[in-house]
Write an enzyme that holds these catalytic residues in place. Sequence first.
Site, PDB file in Angstrom:
ATOM      1  N   TYR A 130       1.087   2.391   7.761  1.00 27.31           N
ATOM      2  CA  TYR A 130       0.344   3.153   6.759  1.00 27.31           C
ATOM      3  C   TYR A 130      -0.117   4.493   7.332  1.00 27.31           C
ATOM      4  O   TYR A 130      -0.961   4.559   8.212  1.00 27.31           O
ATOM      5  CB  TYR A 130      -0.808   2.304   6.205  1.00 27.31           C
ATOM      6  N   LYS A 174       9.428  -9.011  12.378  1.00 21.63           N
ATOM      7  CA  LYS A 174      10.824  -8.563  12.421  1.00 21.63           C
ATOM      8  C   LYS A 174      11.127  -8.191  13.874  1.00 21.63           C
ATOM      9  O   LYS A 174      11.666  -7.100  14.169  1.00 21.63           O
ATOM     10  CB  LYS A 174      11.002  -7.370  11.447  1.00 21.63           C
ATOM     11  N   ASP A 227      12.494 -11.094   6.427  1.00 19.35           N
ATOM     12  CA  ASP A 227      13.520 -11.149   5.369  1.00 19.35           C
ATOM     13  C   ASP A 227      13.806 -12.593   4.971  1.00 19.35           C
ATOM     14  O   ASP A 227      13.877 -12.935   3.779  1.00 19.35           O
ATOM     15  CB  ASP A 227      14.798 -10.403   5.776  1.00 19.35           C
ATOM     16  N   ASP A 249       1.520  -6.812   2.602  1.00 19.55           N
ATOM     17  CA  ASP A 249       1.379  -6.231   1.269  1.00 19.55           C
ATOM     18  C   ASP A 249       2.516  -6.708   0.366  1.00 19.55           C
ATOM     19  O   ASP A 249       2.310  -7.122  -0.781  1.00 19.55           O
ATOM     20  CB  ASP A 249       1.420  -4.699   1.417  1.00 19.55           C
ATOM     21  N   ASP A 300       2.364  -9.754  -2.893  1.00 19.63           N
ATOM     22  CA  ASP A 300       2.758  -9.514  -4.300  1.00 19.63           C
ATOM     23  C   ASP A 300       3.750 -10.583  -4.746  1.00 19.63           C
ATOM     24  O   ASP A 300       3.666 -11.123  -5.850  1.00 19.63           O
ATOM     25  CB  ASP A 300       3.422  -8.137  -4.458  1.00 19.63           C
TER      26      ASP A 300
HETATM   27  P1  ATP Z   1       0.263  -0.068  -5.829  1.00 18.25           P
HETATM   28  O1  ATP Z   1       1.397   0.542  -5.093  1.00 18.25           O
HETATM   29  O2  ATP Z   1      -0.862   0.873  -6.130  1.00 18.25           O
HETATM   30  O3  ATP Z   1      -0.189  -1.389  -5.268  1.00 18.25           O
HETATM   31  P2  ATP Z   1       2.157  -1.170  -7.647  1.00 18.25           P
HETATM   32  O4  ATP Z   1       3.266  -0.220  -7.668  1.00 18.25           O
HETATM   33  O5  ATP Z   1       2.270  -2.414  -6.824  1.00 18.25           O
HETATM   34  O6  ATP Z   1       0.787  -0.419  -7.299  1.00 18.25           O
HETATM   35  P3  ATP Z   1       0.814  -2.273  -9.893  1.00 18.25           P
HETATM   36  O7  ATP Z   1      -0.115  -1.262 -10.417  1.00 18.25           O
HETATM   37  O8  ATP Z   1       0.238  -3.350  -9.049  1.00 18.25           O
HETATM   38  O9  ATP Z   1       1.982  -1.546  -9.141  1.00 18.25           O
HETATM   39  O10 ATP Z   1       1.590  -2.913 -11.103  1.00 18.25           O
HETATM   40  C1  ATP Z   1       2.788  -3.668 -10.965  1.00 18.25           C
HETATM   41  C2  ATP Z   1       3.057  -4.395 -12.291  1.00 18.25           C
HETATM   42  O11 ATP Z   1       2.107  -5.460 -12.433  1.00 18.25           O
HETATM   43  C3  ATP Z   1       2.881  -3.506 -13.507  1.00 18.25           C
HETATM   44  O12 ATP Z   1       3.838  -3.847 -14.473  1.00 18.25           O
HETATM   45  C4  ATP Z   1       1.501  -3.808 -13.996  1.00 18.25           C
HETATM   46  O13 ATP Z   1       1.321  -3.631 -15.374  1.00 18.25           O
HETATM   47  C5  ATP Z   1       1.349  -5.292 -13.620  1.00 18.25           C
HETATM   48  N1  ATP Z   1      -0.055  -5.611 -13.320  1.00 18.25           N
HETATM   49  C6  ATP Z   1      -0.741  -5.240 -12.210  1.00 18.25           C
HETATM   50  N2  ATP Z   1      -2.001  -5.688 -12.292  1.00 18.25           N
HETATM   51  C7  ATP Z   1      -2.111  -6.360 -13.453  1.00 18.25           C
HETATM   52  C8  ATP Z   1      -3.180  -7.054 -14.109  1.00 18.25           C
HETATM   53  N3  ATP Z   1      -4.400  -7.166 -13.541  1.00 18.25           N
HETATM   54  N4  ATP Z   1      -2.945  -7.625 -15.303  1.00 18.25           N
HETATM   55  C9  ATP Z   1      -1.740  -7.541 -15.860  1.00 18.25           C
HETATM   56  N5  ATP Z   1      -0.690  -6.918 -15.314  1.00 18.25           N
HETATM   57  C10 ATP Z   1      -0.868  -6.318 -14.119  1.00 18.25           C
END
Ligand code: ATP
Length: 381
Positions: free
Chosen positions: A148, A202, A235, A259, A263
């Site tokens: 980062y 990795k 991976d 991170d 997700d």
């Molecule tokens: P960042 O890089 O800032 O973490 P990101 O690129 O991972 O952001 P997000 O903003 O987390 O993207 O969104 C990814 C997807 O998940 C989008 O389609 C968004 O609408 C959905 N999403 C994220 N948070 C929520 C939530 N609390 N409720 C519903 N949908 C969400």
Amino acid sequence: MTAEEAAPSGSAAPPDTVRLMVLEGDGIGPEIVAATLRVLAAVGERFGIDLAFEHHLIGLAALAAHGSTFPGHIIGAVANFDGIVLGPVDHQRYPTPELGGLNPSGQLRKQLDLYANIRPARTLPGLPPPCGRSFDLLIVRENTEGFYADRSMFVGSGEFMPTPDVALSLRKITRDGSTRIARSAFELAGRRARRKVTAVHKANVLRVTDGLFLECVREVAEEYPEVEYEEQLVDAMTALLVRDPSRFDVIVTTNMFGDILSDLASELSGSLGLAASLNSGREFAIAQAQHGSAPDIAGEGVANPASLIGSAGMLLAWIGERREDQRLIDAGAAISRAIADVLRLPQHRTRDLGGDVGTAAFADLVADALRSDASKGEDVA
Ligand code: ATP
């Protein structure tokens, strides 16, 4: 509401008050923060906890008002608080740092040394997981170094361009950083039923940096013989998680891998909108959802606030452990249980989970569940 408009100032509150700074952030931030504060008010009532909130502007609203997305006075004010409720930020839309665009999330993690990002991902009863299997994972992500660019340097950025056609990015891994995150992971694993840590790396390619990370984790593993220990390549780990997340318990890894994997894990549990997280250091902690500011749904009132509500529950429990205050620990557990209870019923789910309940209405359901929890008496686990 700005700090000037907020009612109770952190420093003027009675001693056992829990003083929380509130930073709404961008995109869906204001909506999910408002929802979280409704739930915190209910849990405060239920457990007799005096909560005081003070709002400060960050993000694009702060850029417009103060010329910076992360105004300097915020770090100075942190000492007056027990923790922060932080909404997501849309730092992709920020200008360069010279024009006031600082990532509040990165700045807070770095300046407050919040090295452990604790990211649970678990399936909930009655909510069928997309992956078809129940699981309960804790991802322990290093939060202050790695790839980062805003965190890995004392001065300057960890990303730079020596020529217009060459871009470089530094990845910082330190012995201290790796050892302390490993210790957090083993401590947390020791309190869980499975007692297992998987280090994700990795090191076959990043032999020096991930080699050092693994060396540190292995040393810490020796101190915890009661905790099972294994290693996986990052991976392979993505495939293994999709195939069977129930194989894993606590996952410890470096910043960017954590991170990405978190997700994936939260989406496997149902939705990114369920993904709570805590940024913690030795002295301070911040409740922050795992996801970003979701600009695609901002302002529609449809975001799932469970992520930030759950994060606030983690924060109360963290403050409770430090203060040795069982009410706060119970309040944190009650929030997590109330979210799970509400989500059992399909008609209580937000859009990301296939339902049509709005952000504020979901918060009201969780607040009602907390109040009806009260009617059961002192049975809080
Ligand atoms: P960042 O890089 O800032 O973490 P990101 O690129 O991972 O952001 P997000 O903003 O987390 O993207 O969104 C990814 C997807 O998940 C989008 O389609 C968004 O609408 C959905 N999403 C994220 N948070 C929520 C939530 N609390 N409720 C519903 N949908 C969400």
